[in-house]
Design a protein around this motif. Structure first.
Motif, PDB file in Angstrom:
ATOM      1  N   TYR A  11      13.758   9.844 -10.605  1.00 15.31           N
ATOM      2  CA  TYR A  11      12.993   8.590 -10.517  1.00 15.31           C
ATOM      3  C   TYR A  11      12.966   8.058  -9.091  1.00 15.31           C
ATOM      4  O   TYR A  11      11.901   7.784  -8.521  1.00 15.31           O
ATOM      5  CB  TYR A  11      13.630   7.569 -11.465  1.00 15.31           C
ATOM      6  N   PHE A  12      14.160   7.904  -8.513  1.00 12.56           N
ATOM      7  CA  PHE A  12      14.222   7.376  -7.144  1.00 12.56           C
ATOM      8  C   PHE A  12      13.705   8.380  -6.128  1.00 12.56           C
ATOM      9  O   PHE A  12      13.207   8.015  -5.069  1.00 12.56           O
ATOM     10  CB  PHE A  12      15.663   6.965  -6.820  1.00 12.56           C
ATOM     11  N   GLY A  13      13.835   9.677  -6.486  1.00  7.69           N
ATOM     12  CA  GLY A  13      13.274  10.689  -5.596  1.00  7.69           C
ATOM     13  C   GLY A  13      11.760  10.592  -5.512  1.00  7.69           C
ATOM     14  O   GLY A  13      11.176  10.748  -4.435  1.00  7.69           O
ATOM     15  N   ASN A  14      11.126  10.316  -6.642  1.00 13.53           N
ATOM     16  CA  ASN A  14       9.664  10.137  -6.629  1.00 13.53           C
ATOM     17  C   ASN A  14       9.269   8.944  -5.775  1.00 13.53           C
ATOM     18  O   ASN A  14       8.290   8.986  -5.021  1.00 13.53           O
ATOM     19  CB  ASN A  14       9.158   9.927  -8.060  1.00 13.53           C
ATOM     20  N   ILE A  15      10.034   7.840  -5.907  1.00 11.91           N
ATOM     21  CA  ILE A  15       9.732   6.639  -5.116  1.00 11.91           C
ATOM     22  C   ILE A  15       9.890   6.930  -3.636  1.00 11.91           C
ATOM     23  O   ILE A  15       9.053   6.562  -2.801  1.00 11.91           O
ATOM     24  CB  ILE A  15      10.643   5.470  -5.553  1.00 11.91           C
ATOM     25  N   THR A  16      10.973   7.631  -3.297  1.00 13.37           N
ATOM     26  CA  THR A  16      11.214   7.958  -1.879  1.00 13.37           C
ATOM     27  C   THR A  16      10.109   8.845  -1.322  1.00 13.37           C
ATOM     28  O   THR A  16       9.608   8.613  -0.212  1.00 13.37           O
ATOM     29  CB  THR A  16      12.569   8.678  -1.751  1.00 13.37           C
ATOM     30  N   GLU A  17       9.733   9.853  -2.115  1.00 12.35           N
ATOM     31  CA  GLU A  17       8.673  10.754  -1.655  1.00 12.35           C
ATOM     32  C   GLU A  17       7.342  10.014  -1.517  1.00 12.35           C
ATOM     33  O   GLU A  17       6.571  10.272  -0.589  1.00 12.35           O
ATOM     34  CB  GLU A  17       8.521  11.914  -2.632  1.00 12.35           C
ATOM     35  N   ALA A  18       7.058   9.092  -2.451  1.00  9.12           N
ATOM     36  CA  ALA A  18       5.808   8.329  -2.360  1.00  9.12           C
ATOM     37  C   ALA A  18       5.781   7.474  -1.102  1.00  9.12           C
ATOM     38  O   ALA A  18       4.744   7.363  -0.419  1.00  9.12           O
ATOM     39  CB  ALA A  18       5.650   7.457  -3.610  1.00  9.12           C
ATOM     40  N   ILE A  19       6.914   6.862  -0.781  1.00  6.75           N
ATOM     41  CA  ILE A  19       6.973   6.024   0.429  1.00  6.75           C
ATOM     42  C   ILE A  19       6.791   6.879   1.680  1.00  6.75           C
ATOM     43  O   ILE A  19       6.052   6.518   2.608  1.00  6.75           O
ATOM     44  CB  ILE A  19       8.319   5.254   0.471  1.00  6.75           C
ATOM     45  N   GLN A  20       7.462   8.046   1.692  1.00  7.46           N
ATOM     46  CA  GLN A  20       7.360   8.918   2.869  1.00  7.46           C
ATOM     47  C   GLN A  20       5.936   9.413   3.084  1.00  7.46           C
ATOM     48  O   GLN A  20       5.419   9.407   4.206  1.00  7.46           O
ATOM     49  CB  GLN A  20       8.318  10.102   2.707  1.00  7.46           C
ATOM     50  N   THR A  21       5.288   9.858   1.999  1.00  4.31           N
ATOM     51  CA  THR A  21       3.917  10.360   2.149  1.00  4.31           C
ATOM     52  C   THR A  21       2.943   9.242   2.510  1.00  4.31           C
ATOM     53  O   THR A  21       1.975   9.447   3.249  1.00  4.31           O
ATOM     54  CB  THR A  21       3.449  11.035   0.855  1.00  4.31           C
ATOM     55  N   SER A  22       3.197   8.035   1.991  1.00  2.00           N
ATOM     56  CA  SER A  22       2.331   6.900   2.342  1.00  2.00           C
ATOM     57  C   SER A  22       2.465   6.561   3.813  1.00  2.00           C
ATOM     58  O   SER A  22       1.472   6.277   4.503  1.00  2.00           O
ATOM     59  CB  SER A  22       2.686   5.681   1.483  1.00  2.00           C
ATOM     60  N   ILE A  23       3.708   6.583   4.306  1.00  2.00           N
ATOM     61  CA  ILE A  23       3.919   6.297   5.736  1.00  2.00           C
ATOM     62  C   ILE A  23       3.256   7.363   6.594  1.00  2.00           C
ATOM     63  O   ILE A  23       2.617   7.063   7.613  1.00  2.00           O
ATOM     64  CB  ILE A  23       5.431   6.218   6.021  1.00  2.00           C
ATOM     65  N   HIS A  24       3.347   8.636   6.145  1.00  2.00           N
ATOM     66  CA  HIS A  24       2.713   9.715   6.916  1.00  2.00           C
ATOM     67  C   HIS A  24       1.191   9.549   6.939  1.00  2.00           C
ATOM     68  O   HIS A  24       0.553   9.705   7.986  1.00  2.00           O
ATOM     69  CB  HIS A  24       3.079  11.052   6.279  1.00  2.00           C
ATOM     70  N   GLY A  25       0.618   9.210   5.787  1.00  2.00           N
ATOM     71  CA  GLY A  25      -0.824   8.983   5.743  1.00  2.00           C
ATOM     72  C   GLY A  25      -1.236   7.787   6.574  1.00  2.00           C
ATOM     73  O   GLY A  25      -2.282   7.810   7.247  1.00  2.00           O
ATOM     74  N   LEU A  26      -0.423   6.741   6.561  1.00  2.00           N
ATOM     75  CA  LEU A  26      -0.734   5.557   7.360  1.00  2.00           C
ATOM     76  C   LEU A  26      -0.685   5.864   8.855  1.00  2.00           C
ATOM     77  O   LEU A  26      -1.505   5.362   9.630  1.00  2.00           O
ATOM     78  CB  LEU A  26       0.251   4.447   7.007  1.00  2.00           C
ATOM     79  N   LYS A  27       0.262   6.707   9.247  1.00  2.00           N
ATOM     80  CA  LYS A  27       0.335   7.101  10.657  1.00  2.00           C
ATOM     81  C   LYS A  27      -0.926   7.831  11.083  1.00  2.00           C
ATOM     82  O   LYS A  27      -1.475   7.590  12.160  1.00  2.00           O
ATOM     83  CB  LYS A  27       1.558   7.999  10.867  1.00  2.00           C
ATOM     84  N   LEU A  28      -1.406   8.759  10.210  1.00  2.00           N
ATOM     85  CA  LEU A  28      -2.637   9.500  10.534  1.00  2.00           C
ATOM     86  C   LEU A  28      -3.838   8.553  10.644  1.00  2.00           C
ATOM     87  O   LEU A  28      -4.675   8.691  11.541  1.00  2.00           O
ATOM     88  CB  LEU A  28      -2.903  10.554   9.455  1.00  2.00           C
ATOM     89  N   SER A  29      -3.885   7.576   9.726  1.00  2.00           N
ATOM     90  CA  SER A  29      -5.000   6.618   9.777  1.00  2.00           C
ATOM     91  C   SER A  29      -4.953   5.802  11.053  1.00  2.00           C
ATOM     92  O   SER A  29      -5.994   5.529  11.682  1.00  2.00           O
ATOM     93  CB  SER A  29      -4.952   5.689   8.557  1.00  2.00           C
ATOM     94  N   ILE A  30      -3.765   5.391  11.470  1.00  2.00           N
ATOM     95  CA  ILE A  30      -3.634   4.600  12.706  1.00  2.00           C
ATOM     96  C   ILE A  30      -4.043   5.426  13.914  1.00  2.00           C
ATOM     97  O   ILE A  30      -4.708   4.942  14.833  1.00  2.00           O
ATOM     98  CB  ILE A  30      -2.184   4.089  12.834  1.00  2.00           C
ATOM     99  N   ILE A  31      -3.651   6.725  13.896  1.00  2.00           N
ATOM    100  CA  ILE A  31      -4.038   7.597  15.018  1.00  2.00           C
ATOM    101  C   ILE A  31      -5.553   7.723  15.104  1.00  2.00           C
ATOM    102  O   ILE A  31      -6.158   7.618  16.174  1.00  2.00           O
ATOM    103  CB  ILE A  31      -3.387   8.986  14.845  1.00  2.00           C
ATOM    104  N   HIS A  32      -6.201   7.953  13.946  1.00  2.00           N
ATOM    105  CA  HIS A  32      -7.674   8.075  13.946  1.00  2.00           C
ATOM    106  C   HIS A  32      -8.328   6.760  14.341  1.00  2.00           C
ATOM    107  O   HIS A  32      -9.338   6.751  15.054  1.00  2.00           O
ATOM    108  CB  HIS A  32      -8.151   8.506  12.553  1.00  2.00           C
ATOM    109  N   LEU A  33      -7.764   5.641  13.906  1.00  2.00           N
ATOM    110  CA  LEU A  33      -8.336   4.340  14.274  1.00  2.00           C
ATOM    111  C   LEU A  33      -8.200   4.099  15.769  1.00  2.00           C
ATOM    112  O   LEU A  33      -9.118   3.599  16.421  1.00  2.00           O
ATOM    113  CB  LEU A  33      -7.631   3.244  13.479  1.00  2.00           C
ATOM    114  N   LYS A  34      -7.047   4.484  16.303  1.00  2.00           N
ATOM    115  CA  LYS A  34      -6.834   4.318  17.746  1.00  2.00           C
ATOM    116  C   LYS A  34      -7.820   5.162  18.541  1.00  2.00           C
ATOM    117  O   LYS A  34      -8.400   4.699  19.533  1.00  2.00           O
ATOM    118  CB  LYS A  34      -5.397   4.715  18.084  1.00  2.00           C
ATOM    119  N   ASN A  35      -8.017   6.410  18.086  1.00  2.00           N
ATOM    120  CA  ASN A  35      -8.976   7.280  18.776  1.00  2.00           C
ATOM    121  C   ASN A  35     -10.391   6.729  18.662  1.00  2.00           C
ATOM    122  O   ASN A  35     -11.181   6.793  19.610  1.00  2.00           O
ATOM    123  CB  ASN A  35      -8.925   8.687  18.182  1.00  2.00           C
TER     124      ASN A  35
END
Length: 223
Positions: A11-35
């Motif tokens: 259960y907590f592993g799913n939550i942790t993985e969801a947070i990690q993947t969301s942060i990774h996706g958010l980083k990519l979006s910020i990079i594209h927005l910056k570019n």
């Protein structure tokens, strides 16, 4: 211990993985927005420049429909017909692998016009419909067209809510004109048929010619 790859089973592993993947996706979006904010927007006219499709130096998205991606010259998109240059030869409909072209020809006894390249027109187009919902964009119809009146344009945005709206009609004859031309053709066929019957009757009424003499070659025996 073997590290799990993909979705975590706890259960907590799913939550942790969801947070990690969301942060990774958010980083990519910020990079594209910056570019996108830092790089110069490339207009439609500069697609021939090097690096237009390079994501490191150009915009990833466009303000569609104000901005659109350039269409290649050899692209196959919406079909268009110059009905004035069409001789209604029916080759495009015969070669179409999905039967998206429907033609209703009416033959004429005389030449009814001329195309832009000087080809005589002898057939009316009572119906010339192209169903783009069926079209597979193979382009075969454009290759076999003898007058090059059927072409594929660069128009690719022709979506409709109703699929029936994707059938485009190119014939310009009214129902009254179609009926009149069909009547004229039927009358001409009846007249031709009557003349043929009359000619056959005249030939049968003539006295039969004498039979041709038989030719029997003589065989000369060698002495």
């Amino acid at each position: 211990m073997i590290k799990k790859i993909g979705a975590n089973s706890s259960y907590f592993g799913n939550i942790t993985e969801a947070i990690q993947t969301s942060i990774h996706g958010l980083k990519l979006s910020i990079i594209h927005l910056k570019n996108a904010l830092s790089k110069r927007r490339i207009g439609n006219d500069s697609f021939k420049k090097d690096g237009y499709f390079d994501p490191e130096s150009s915009m990833v998205t466009l303000k569609y429909p104000e901005e659109t991606l350039p269409v290649p010259d050899n692209g196959r998109y919406k079909l268009d017909l110059e009905i004035d240059d069409c001789i209604v030869c029916d080759k495009c409909a015969k070669v179409c692998p999905v039967d998206c072209i429907e033609i209703d020809p009416i033959l004429s006894q005389d030449v009814i016009g001329e195309t832009s390249d000087g080809t005589a027109k002898r057939i009316y187009a009572a119906k010339f419909d192209i169903d783009m919902a069926k079209c597979c964009f193979c382009g075969l119809c454009t290759y076999v067209c003898p007058t090059e009146c059927l072409t594929m344009t660069k128009s690719y945005d022709f979506s409709e809510l109703d699929m029936r709206e994707l059938t485009y009609s190119f014939a310009e004859m009214s129902e009254e004109e179609v009926t009149a031309k069909k009547v004229l053709f039927e009358e001409a066929q009846e007249k031709k048929k009557a003349e043929k019957l009359k000619k056959d009757a005249e030939q049968s009424s003539k006295p039969s010619t004498s039979a041709r003499p038989k030719f029997s070659p003589k065989v000369i025996k060698k002495k």
